[in-house]
Design a protein around this motif. Structure first.
Motif, PDB file in Angstrom:
ATOM      1  N   ALA A   1       3.712  10.625  -9.238  1.00  0.00           N
ATOM      2  CA  ALA A   1       2.933  11.077 -10.395  1.00  0.00           C
ATOM      3  C   ALA A   1       2.309  12.446 -10.133  1.00  0.00           C
ATOM      4  O   ALA A   1       2.294  13.323 -11.016  1.00  0.00           O
ATOM      5  CB  ALA A   1       1.848  10.052 -10.720  1.00  0.00           C
ATOM      6  N   THR A   2       1.809  12.650  -8.924  1.00  0.00           N
ATOM      7  CA  THR A   2       1.219  13.941  -8.573  1.00  0.00           C
ATOM      8  C   THR A   2       2.270  15.047  -8.590  1.00  0.00           C
ATOM      9  O   THR A   2       2.019  16.160  -9.057  1.00  0.00           O
ATOM     10  CB  THR A   2       0.568  13.863  -7.184  1.00  0.00           C
ATOM     11  OG1 THR A   2      -0.454  12.864  -7.199  1.00  0.00           O
ATOM     12  CG2 THR A   2      -0.040  15.193  -6.794  1.00  0.00           C
TER      13      THR A   2
ATOM     14  N   ASP B   1       2.450   1.837  -3.377  1.00  0.00           N
ATOM     15  CA  ASP B   1       1.479   2.436  -4.300  1.00  0.00           C
ATOM     16  C   ASP B   1       1.270   3.920  -3.983  1.00  0.00           C
ATOM     17  O   ASP B   1       1.149   4.752  -4.894  1.00  0.00           O
ATOM     18  CB  ASP B   1       0.143   1.698  -4.219  1.00  0.00           C
ATOM     19  CG  ASP B   1       0.238   0.267  -4.732  1.00  0.00           C
ATOM     20  OD1 ASP B   1       1.207  -0.028  -5.468  1.00  0.00           O
ATOM     21  OD2 ASP B   1      -0.647  -0.547  -4.393  1.00  0.00           O
ATOM     22  N   HIS B   2       1.230   4.223  -2.687  1.00  0.00           N
ATOM     23  CA  HIS B   2       1.068   5.620  -2.281  1.00  0.00           C
ATOM     24  C   HIS B   2       2.250   6.461  -2.755  1.00  0.00           C
ATOM     25  O   HIS B   2       2.078   7.601  -3.226  1.00  0.00           O
ATOM     26  CB  HIS B   2       0.936   5.711  -0.769  1.00  0.00           C
ATOM     27  CG  HIS B   2       0.822   7.114  -0.257  1.00  0.00           C
ATOM     28  ND1 HIS B   2      -0.254   7.939  -0.512  1.00  0.00           N
ATOM     29  CD2 HIS B   2       1.698   7.863   0.485  1.00  0.00           C
ATOM     30  CE1 HIS B   2      -0.062   9.120   0.047  1.00  0.00           C
ATOM     31  NE2 HIS B   2       1.104   9.100   0.657  1.00  0.00           N
ATOM     32  N   TYR B   3       3.450   5.911  -2.648  1.00  0.00           N
ATOM     33  CA  TYR B   3       4.637   6.630  -3.110  1.00  0.00           C
ATOM     34  C   TYR B   3       4.588   6.858  -4.619  1.00  0.00           C
ATOM     35  O   TYR B   3       4.881   7.961  -5.103  1.00  0.00           O
ATOM     36  CB  TYR B   3       5.892   5.844  -2.742  1.00  0.00           C
ATOM     37  CG  TYR B   3       7.136   6.319  -3.459  1.00  0.00           C
ATOM     38  CD1 TYR B   3       7.749   7.520  -3.114  1.00  0.00           C
ATOM     39  CD2 TYR B   3       7.689   5.564  -4.496  1.00  0.00           C
ATOM     40  CE1 TYR B   3       8.878   7.961  -3.782  1.00  0.00           C
ATOM     41  CE2 TYR B   3       8.816   6.004  -5.165  1.00  0.00           C
ATOM     42  CZ  TYR B   3       9.405   7.200  -4.811  1.00  0.00           C
ATOM     43  OH  TYR B   3      10.517   7.640  -5.476  1.00  0.00           O
ATOM     44  N   GLU B   4       4.193   5.836  -5.362  1.00  0.00           N
ATOM     45  CA  GLU B   4       4.124   5.988  -6.821  1.00  0.00           C
ATOM     46  C   GLU B   4       3.078   7.023  -7.221  1.00  0.00           C
ATOM     47  O   GLU B   4       3.295   7.805  -8.165  1.00  0.00           O
ATOM     48  CB  GLU B   4       3.814   4.632  -7.454  1.00  0.00           C
ATOM     49  CG  GLU B   4       4.967   3.626  -7.309  1.00  0.00           C
ATOM     50  CD  GLU B   4       4.609   2.250  -7.846  1.00  0.00           C
ATOM     51  OE1 GLU B   4       3.416   2.041  -8.180  1.00  0.00           O
ATOM     52  OE2 GLU B   4       5.511   1.385  -7.922  1.00  0.00           O
ATOM     53  N   ARG B   5       1.946   7.058  -6.511  1.00  0.00           N
ATOM     54  CA  ARG B   5       0.940   8.088  -6.798  1.00  0.00           C
ATOM     55  C   ARG B   5       1.472   9.475  -6.445  1.00  0.00           C
ATOM     56  O   ARG B   5       1.207  10.459  -7.151  1.00  0.00           O
ATOM     57  CB  ARG B   5      -0.342   7.796  -6.022  1.00  0.00           C
ATOM     58  CG  ARG B   5      -1.116   6.585  -6.528  1.00  0.00           C
ATOM     59  CD  ARG B   5      -2.517   6.555  -5.921  1.00  0.00           C
ATOM     60  NE  ARG B   5      -2.476   6.455  -4.469  1.00  0.00           N
ATOM     61  CZ  ARG B   5      -2.452   5.318  -3.798  1.00  0.00           C
ATOM     62  NH1 ARG B   5      -2.448   4.158  -4.456  1.00  0.00           N
ATOM     63  NH2 ARG B   5      -2.429   5.307  -2.480  1.00  0.00           N
ATOM     64  N   ALA B   6       2.221   9.554  -5.347  1.00  0.00           N
ATOM     65  CA  ALA B   6       2.798  10.850  -4.958  1.00  0.00           C
ATOM     66  C   ALA B   6       3.791  11.338  -5.996  1.00  0.00           C
ATOM     67  O   ALA B   6       3.852  12.538  -6.307  1.00  0.00           O
ATOM     68  CB  ALA B   6       3.470  10.733  -3.589  1.00  0.00           C
TER      69      ALA B   6
ATOM     70  N   HIS C   1       0.827  -1.220   0.000  1.00  0.00           N
ATOM     71  CA  HIS C   1       0.000   0.000   0.000  1.00  0.00           C
ATOM     72  C   HIS C   1       0.856   1.262   0.000  1.00  0.00           C
ATOM     73  O   HIS C   1       0.581   2.221  -0.751  1.00  0.00           O
ATOM     74  CB  HIS C   1      -0.912  -0.010   1.224  1.00  0.00           C
ATOM     75  CG  HIS C   1      -1.630   1.280   1.445  1.00  0.00           C
ATOM     76  ND1 HIS C   1      -2.629   1.747   0.618  1.00  0.00           N
ATOM     77  CD2 HIS C   1      -1.474   2.233   2.414  1.00  0.00           C
ATOM     78  CE1 HIS C   1      -3.081   2.908   1.046  1.00  0.00           C
ATOM     79  NE2 HIS C   1      -2.385   3.234   2.139  1.00  0.00           N
TER      80      HIS C   1
END
Length: 259
Positions: free
Chosen positions: A202-203, A195-200, A192
């Motif tokens: 991208a953001t 995934d949070h790091y990868e979304r961060a 989890h």
């Protein structure tokens, strides 16, 4: 005597207006007397004189309209440039916040991965797979619910994981030994947080792109504002008297436009 007349013309509007009117009315006659060709064909000379006066009046009117348009355009571009500067600052702040979130997400993922490695090392000695009695199963179920809830409270798992664990779905199995359950929890937490790091990331990339666009827009409008202000200053003397007094031209300095 000359000083008295000059002072009267400057301080009293009516005599000055009369003097200007008389000067305009006598101008054709003065031009006729000053030109031998005009004396030979006075009607032609008068037509040429009035044509010249008409052209001059039209030219002044066009310059006045151009000066008004340039002044209005310079003000509109200045307002747009100011707004673009504020927008660029906001996008810069968002990018900086997104960068901080990437750093925090990266560290959280590293910590989760370290916890997972530690639990894997402990599980290498072997763990009983299933519960032997209903009491033991109930204890393991309570342990699982508490472990998942604690991980969600710490931000290691999403809140939905608690509901999944309570319902026994999404891979949560209360029959596992507590050490095995911790391994499952830490494995899910690491995934989890990854995934949070990868979304961060991208953001943050999107925020950096938007901030760059905002800076380019700000710089472009600042340049255009400087050019428009310079043009308005060049035409300022052609503004009608009322607008000249009400809207003085700004100093067209490049440094001021880039403040």
């Amino acid at each position: 005597m000359n000083n008295v007349v000059a002072e009267m013309l400057l301080t009293t509007p009516a005599p000055a207006a009369i003097w200007v009117t008389l000067w305009i009315l006598t101008l054709p006659a003065m031009l006729l007397l000053a030109s031998p060709r005009a004396m030979a064909n006075p009607m032609q000379a008068l037509r040429e004189t009035f044509s010249w006066l008409r052209d001059r009046t039209e030219e002044r009117r066009e310059l006045a309209l151009e000066a008004i348009a340039a002044t209005q355009f310079a003000e509109e571009v200045r307002v747009a440039a100011d707004r673009a500067a504020l927008a660029a600052d906001r996008w810069q702040e968002r990018w900086e916040l997104a960068s901080d979130e990437v750093t925090e997400a990266w560290q959280a993922w590293l910590d989760a991965d370290a916890r997972l490695r530690t639990r894997r090392a402990g599980a290498a000695f072997g763990i009983p797979w299933s519960a032997q009695t209903p009491t033991e199963y109930a204890a393991r179920e309570r342990f699982l619910h508490k472990a998942v809830r604690t991980a969600a409270d710490n931000g290691w798992l999403p809140a939905a994981a608690v509901a999944d664990a309570l319902a026994g779905r999404a891979g949560w199995d209360a029959r596992l030994h507590p050490l095995e359950q911790e391994l499952v929890v830490f494995r899910a937490a690491a995934g989890h947080l990854r995934d949070h790091y990868e979304r961060a990331v991208a953001t943050e990339r999107a925020a950096a792109h938007d901030a760059e666009l905002a800076r380019r827009t700000r710089d472009s409008l600042r340049q255009e504002s400087w050019l428009a202000t310079t043009r308005a200053a060049e035409l300022h003397r052609h503004l009608p008297a009322g607008l000249t007094e009400a809207q003085p031209a700004a100093e067209p300095t490049f440094a001021a436009a880039w403040r």
